[in-house]
Design a protein around this motif. Structure first.
Motif, mmCIF file in Angstrom:
data_model
loop_
_atom_site.group_PDB
_atom_site.id
_atom_site.type_symbol
_atom_site.label_atom_id
_atom_site.label_comp_id
_atom_site.label_asym_id
_atom_site.label_seq_id
_atom_site.Cartn_x
_atom_site.Cartn_y
_atom_site.Cartn_z
ATOM 1 N N ASP A 1 37.686 -27.767 -76.989
ATOM 2 C CA ASP A 1 37.267 -28.175 -78.185
ATOM 3 C C ASP A 1 36.203 -27.033 -79.024
ATOM 4 O OD1 ASP A 1 35.238 -28.906 -76.566
ATOM 5 O OD2 ASP A 1 34.688 -30.712 -77.718
ATOM 6 N N HIS B 1 36.215 -28.088 -71.376
ATOM 7 C CA HIS B 1 36.538 -29.663 -70.804
ATOM 8 C C HIS B 1 37.853 -29.980 -70.266
ATOM 9 C CE1 HIS B 1 33.364 -31.347 -73.502
ATOM 10 N NE2 HIS B 1 33.765 -30.409 -74.470
ATOM 11 N N ARG C 1 43.710 -37.827 -71.340
ATOM 12 C CA ARG C 1 43.394 -37.736 -72.591
ATOM 13 C C ARG C 1 44.488 -37.685 -73.574
ATOM 14 N NH1 ARG C 1 39.145 -34.704 -74.297
ATOM 15 N NH2 ARG C 1 37.739 -34.175 -72.626
ATOM 16 N N ARG D 1 44.919 -41.384 -74.293
ATOM 17 C CA ARG D 1 43.781 -41.963 -74.856
ATOM 18 C C ARG D 1 43.939 -41.517 -76.573
ATOM 19 N NH1 ARG D 1 37.711 -39.517 -75.416
ATOM 20 N NH2 ARG D 1 39.047 -37.695 -75.824
ATOM 21 N N SER E 1 40.808 -33.546 -77.787
ATOM 22 C CA SER E 1 39.483 -33.919 -77.667
ATOM 23 C C SER E 1 39.139 -34.773 -79.004
ATOM 24 C CB SER E 1 38.663 -33.206 -77.560
ATOM 25 O OG SER E 1 37.330 -33.267 -78.156
ATOM 26 N N ARG E 2 38.184 -35.759 -78.884
ATOM 27 C CA ARG E 2 37.664 -36.370 -80.090
ATOM 28 C C ARG E 2 37.196 -35.396 -81.112
ATOM 29 N NH1 ARG E 2 33.217 -40.277 -78.340
ATOM 30 N NH2 ARG E 2 32.901 -38.877 -76.914
ATOM 31 N N THR E 3 36.744 -34.167 -80.732
ATOM 32 C CA THR E 3 36.339 -33.264 -81.533
ATOM 33 C C THR E 3 37.780 -33.022 -82.677
ATOM 34 O OG1 THR E 3 34.877 -32.316 -80.263
ATOM 35 C CG2 THR E 3 35.418 -30.915 -81.808
ATOM 36 N N GLN F 1 29.526 -34.672 -87.509
ATOM 37 C CA GLN F 1 28.168 -35.739 -87.018
ATOM 38 C C GLN F 1 28.611 -37.125 -87.644
ATOM 39 O OE1 GLN F 1 27.764 -32.486 -87.610
ATOM 40 N NE2 GLN F 1 27.453 -32.183 -85.279
ATOM 41 N N PHE G 1 31.051 -38.800 -85.633
ATOM 42 C CA PHE G 1 30.748 -39.455 -84.241
ATOM 43 C C PHE G 1 29.459 -40.506 -84.685
ATOM 44 C CE2 PHE G 1 32.432 -35.852 -82.566
ATOM 45 C CZ PHE G 1 33.177 -36.251 -81.379
ATOM 46 N N HIS H 1 29.914 -24.496 -79.190
ATOM 47 C CA HIS H 1 31.183 -24.647 -79.320
ATOM 48 C C HIS H 1 31.753 -24.021 -80.592
ATOM 49 C CE1 HIS H 1 30.616 -28.287 -77.218
ATOM 50 N NE2 HIS H 1 32.014 -28.856 -77.165
HETATM 51 P P1 AMP Z 1 35.838 -36.057 -75.658
HETATM 52 O O1 AMP Z 1 35.739 -35.359 -74.558
HETATM 53 O O2 AMP Z 1 37.421 -35.835 -76.086
HETATM 54 O O3 AMP Z 1 35.378 -37.677 -75.655
HETATM 55 O O4 AMP Z 1 34.880 -35.573 -76.863
HETATM 56 C C1 AMP Z 1 33.641 -35.080 -76.643
HETATM 57 C C2 AMP Z 1 33.173 -34.195 -77.261
HETATM 58 O O5 AMP Z 1 32.848 -34.371 -78.806
HETATM 59 C C3 AMP Z 1 32.018 -33.446 -76.725
HETATM 60 O O6 AMP Z 1 32.157 -32.729 -75.772
HETATM 61 C C4 AMP Z 1 31.102 -32.762 -78.295
HETATM 62 O O7 AMP Z 1 32.067 -31.635 -78.251
HETATM 63 C C5 AMP Z 1 31.952 -33.615 -79.345
HETATM 64 N N1 AMP Z 1 30.625 -34.804 -79.691
HETATM 65 C C6 AMP Z 1 30.301 -35.660 -79.171
HETATM 66 N N2 AMP Z 1 29.306 -36.464 -79.861
HETATM 67 C C7 AMP Z 1 29.110 -35.452 -81.047
HETATM 68 C C8 AMP Z 1 28.334 -35.472 -81.980
HETATM 69 N N3 AMP Z 1 27.473 -36.343 -82.230
HETATM 70 N N4 AMP Z 1 28.262 -34.602 -82.870
HETATM 71 C C9 AMP Z 1 29.164 -33.692 -82.673
HETATM 72 N N5 AMP Z 1 30.078 -33.578 -81.675
HETATM 73 C C10 AMP Z 1 29.973 -34.362 -80.650
#
Ligand code: AMP
Ligand code: MN
Ligand code: MN
Ligand code: MN
Length: 294
Positions: A17, A42, A102, A105, A135-137, A153, A156, A260
């Motif tokens: 990500d 990751h 992933r 999910r 990724s959630r990113t 931000q 999240f 990142h």
């Molecule tokens: P995942 O592993 O797909 O659940 O995504 C997690 C990723 O989201 C982390 O490795 C960060 O890169 C990113 N992330 C998590 N929390 C935050 C946050 N508060 N602000 C920015 N990026 C975040």
């Protein structure tokens, strides 16, 4: 001279990500004065070959690494594997399984966002990830790009997290399994950004004990090795707290920016505090590659 050596042992590329390609990341780290860089995407080793090629022509040592997603006591933790063999089959197969998790999910996140009135989020996230891990990113970038959120931000805070639209609990691998894969690939397991999990003092102690002693007898061959004391996401107090924990629990101390890409300008490559007094640096571990101990 070791004190002059700049270590950054936690970073991401477009293989997961991050927003820079592995080659560009390496060039940027070199330009920032980093001497030893670990690429720790990751749940994938896909970026290592390109990063290695880029580092070959530069005065920079590339440590092949990975950041494994772990479920411990129903929460998500990240365990870094530093100096892993990127061709190790069990580690590659483990990462492959995590990527399948992933994918599932991501489909669930897509459905949940659709129910909240946000259509086509899975396709949007897929475009952001360009066929690499989901990724959630990537969902966050999609939500920002389409004007649903003001910033990553903001995402999240208001999406994808507990109690908010698009939240799905991740079901990752067990800590012992992650340690097995990393150890089996010749790597050093390190708990990533330990202060970020917001654990109580006693739970943090339990985590560190379990991590260090996983595998029971002869845990130095099986258990965890390091704690990321200095991190791009730790403040000064958190750093000092983690330094004390690494000393009392006799874990090596690591340092990494968790870079990142340039979108988070407050996190910079190689601009880290030194390890606090009394910490044993991870580059003093027996399994640390000798050439990277410049
Ligand atoms: P995942 O592993 O797909 O659940 O995504 C997690 C990723 O989201 C982390 O490795 C960060 O890169 C990113 N992330 C998590 N929390 C935050 C946050 N508060 N602000 C920015 N990026 C975040
Ligand atoms: Mn990340
Ligand atoms: Mn992490
Ligand atoms: Mn990371």
């Amino acid at each position: 001279m070791e004190t002059m050596c700049c270590y950054d042992l936690h970073s991401h590329s477009t293989a997961s990500d991050g927003t820079l390609s592995p080659a560009t990341l390496v060039e940027k780290a070199h330009a920032a004065g980093v001497n030893v860089l670990a690429l720790t995407d990751h749940d994938t080793l896909d970026g290592i070959a390109e990063a290695r090629r880029a580092a070959a022509g530069l005065d920079l040592e590339l440590i092949p690494g990975v950041e494994i997603s772990v479920t411990w006591r129903a929460m998500t933790l990240h365990v870094l594997g530093l100096n892993v063999d990127p061709d190790n089959q069990p580690l590659l197969a483990g990462c492959q399984d995590l990527r399948a998790t992933r994918e599932q999910r991501a489909q669930q996140i897509g459905c949940k966002l659709a129910k909240a009135g946000i259509a086509n989020a899975l396709e949007g996230a897929r475009r952001q990830s360009r066929g690499k891990i989901l990724s959630r990113t990537h969902f966050a970038h999609f939500l920002v790009e389409t004007g649903r959120a003001a910033s990553v931000q903001d995402v999240f805070k208001n999406f994808l997290v507990k109690g908010k639209p698009g939240y799905v609990r991740g079901e990752w691998t067990a800590m012992e399994q992650a340690l097995d894969w990393i150890r089996g690939a010749g790597g050093l397991p390190v708990i990533a950004h330990p202060a970020r999990y917001r654990l109580t003092r006693s739970k943090l102690g339990a985590l560190v004990d379990e991590f260090r002693e996983a595998g029971g007898e002869g845990f130095r061959e099986a258990g965890g090795e390091g704690l990321e004391v200095v991190s791009g996401s730790h403040n000064r107090d958190e750093t000092l707290h983690m330094a004390a924990l690494s000393r009392t629990h006799r874990l090596f101390a690591s340092c990494g920016s968790d870079y990142h890409g340039p979108e988070k300008p407050w996190v910079k490559l190689g601009r880290l505090r030194g390890l606090p007094e009394g910490c044993a640096p991870i580059w003093h571990a027996d399994a640390w590659p000798v050439t990277a101990a410049a």
